[in-house]
Design a protein around this motif. Structure first.
Motif, short mmCIF file in Angstrom:
data_model
loop_
_atom_site.label_atom_id
_atom_site.label_comp_id
_atom_site.label_asym_id
_atom_site.label_seq_id
_atom_site.Cartn_x
_atom_site.Cartn_y
_atom_site.Cartn_z
N ALA A 1 0.94 -1.01 -0.02
CA ALA A 1 -0.03 -0.03 -0.02
C ALA A 1 1.02 1.21 0.07
O ALA A 1 2.02 1.31 0.50
N GLN A 2 0.35 2.25 -0.70
CA GLN A 2 1.13 3.53 -0.86
C GLN A 2 -0.11 4.50 -0.43
O GLN A 2 -1.27 4.78 -0.96
N SER A 3 0.37 5.60 0.48
CA SER A 3 -0.71 6.61 0.87
C SER A 3 -0.96 7.38 -0.59
O SER A 3 -0.10 7.44 -1.20
N TRP A 4 -2.40 7.53 -0.65
CA TRP A 4 -2.93 8.45 -1.86
C TRP A 4 -2.84 9.85 -1.50
O TRP A 4 -2.96 10.49 -2.55
N LEU A 5 -2.50 10.16 -0.36
CA LEU A 5 -2.24 11.54 -0.13
C LEU A 5 -1.05 11.80 0.34
O LEU A 5 -0.93 12.71 1.34
N LEU A 6 -0.13 11.37 -0.29
CA LEU A 6 1.34 11.48 0.22
C LEU A 6 1.76 12.78 0.45
O LEU A 6 2.66 12.88 1.50
N PHE A 7 1.69 13.66 -0.34
CA PHE A 7 2.09 15.29 -0.27
C PHE A 7 1.01 16.02 0.28
O PHE A 7 1.11 17.11 -0.15
N SER A 8 -0.01 15.56 0.92
CA SER A 8 -1.02 16.42 1.39
C SER A 8 -1.09 16.54 2.77
O SER A 8 -0.71 15.64 3.50
N GLU A 9 -1.51 17.78 3.41
CA GLU A 9 -1.69 17.92 4.76
C GLU A 9 -2.90 17.16 5.12
O GLU A 9 -3.04 16.84 6.43
N ASP A 10 -3.91 17.20 4.50
CA ASP A 10 -5.19 16.46 4.56
C ASP A 10 -4.99 15.19 4.86
O ASP A 10 -4.29 14.44 4.43
N LYS A 11 -6.10 14.64 5.65
CA LYS A 11 -6.12 13.16 5.97
C LYS A 11 -7.36 12.38 5.38
O LYS A 11 -7.43 11.28 5.58
N SER A 12 -8.06 13.34 4.93
CA SER A 12 -9.24 12.70 4.25
C SER A 12 -9.66 13.28 3.04
O SER A 12 -9.18 14.23 2.30
N VAL A 13 -10.30 12.98 1.87
CA VAL A 13 -10.49 13.10 0.57
C VAL A 13 -12.06 12.83 0.27
O VAL A 13 -12.68 11.84 0.86
N MET A 14 -12.77 13.90 -0.52
CA MET A 14 -13.99 13.56 -1.12
C MET A 14 -13.78 12.94 -2.56
O MET A 14 -13.19 13.74 -3.29
N ILE A 15 -14.47 11.81 -2.94
CA ILE A 15 -14.23 11.15 -4.12
C ILE A 15 -15.81 11.50 -5.10
O ILE A 15 -16.69 10.76 -4.15
N ASP A 16 -15.86 11.93 -5.98
CA ASP A 16 -17.15 11.83 -6.80
C ASP A 16 -17.61 10.50 -6.90
O ASP A 16 -16.94 9.78 -7.81
N ASP A 17 -18.87 10.27 -6.99
CA ASP A 17 -19.49 9.06 -7.30
C ASP A 17 -19.18 8.93 -8.80
O ASP A 17 -18.99 7.47 -9.16
#
Length: 113
Positions: free
Chosen positions: A44-60
């Motif tokens: 596994a690899q972080s999907w927000l590797l370079f982001s300070e955020d820990k969550s993301v909204m993904i469009d349906d």
């Protein structure tokens, strides 16, 4: 806390904690992308590797499949948070680190043909 698996239309496989849906989006906390190494298998690899955020909204509209994560996914997700390469370096005994350093120094001084 429910771990979910999301297959995006671009082919990415994501695992993350489901924070719920909101107006045609899925909110995921700590998403990781599952990849396959040719000799070591899944990782596994972080999907927000370079982001300070820990969550993301993904469009349906970007999601092909969303389901509850199976046991293999849960194990992969847990191993990501347990096995950090940089953390492993700090856990090595001092003697082993000194041995590696001496081997590196010796290799620099070795005659190369």
């Amino acid at each position: 806390m429910e771990l979910i698996h999301i297959k995006l239309k671009n082919g990415d496989d994501l695992l993350g904690v489901d924070l719920g849906n909101a107006l045609g989006c899925v909110n995921i906390e700590n998403p990781v992308q599952v990849k396959i190494h040719p000799t070591r298998g899944f990782y596994a690899q972080s999907w927000l590797l370079f982001s300070e955020d820990k969550s993301v909204m993904i469009d349906d509209q970007d999601i092909l499949v969303k389901s509850k994560a199976n046991q293999k996914a849960i194990d992969c997700y847990a191993s990501f948070f347990e096995d950090r390469f940089l953390d492993d370096l700090e856990k090595e005994p001092a003697e082993e680190m000194e041995e590696q350093l001496m081997a590196l120094i010796d290799s620099k001084n070795a005659v190369k043909h």
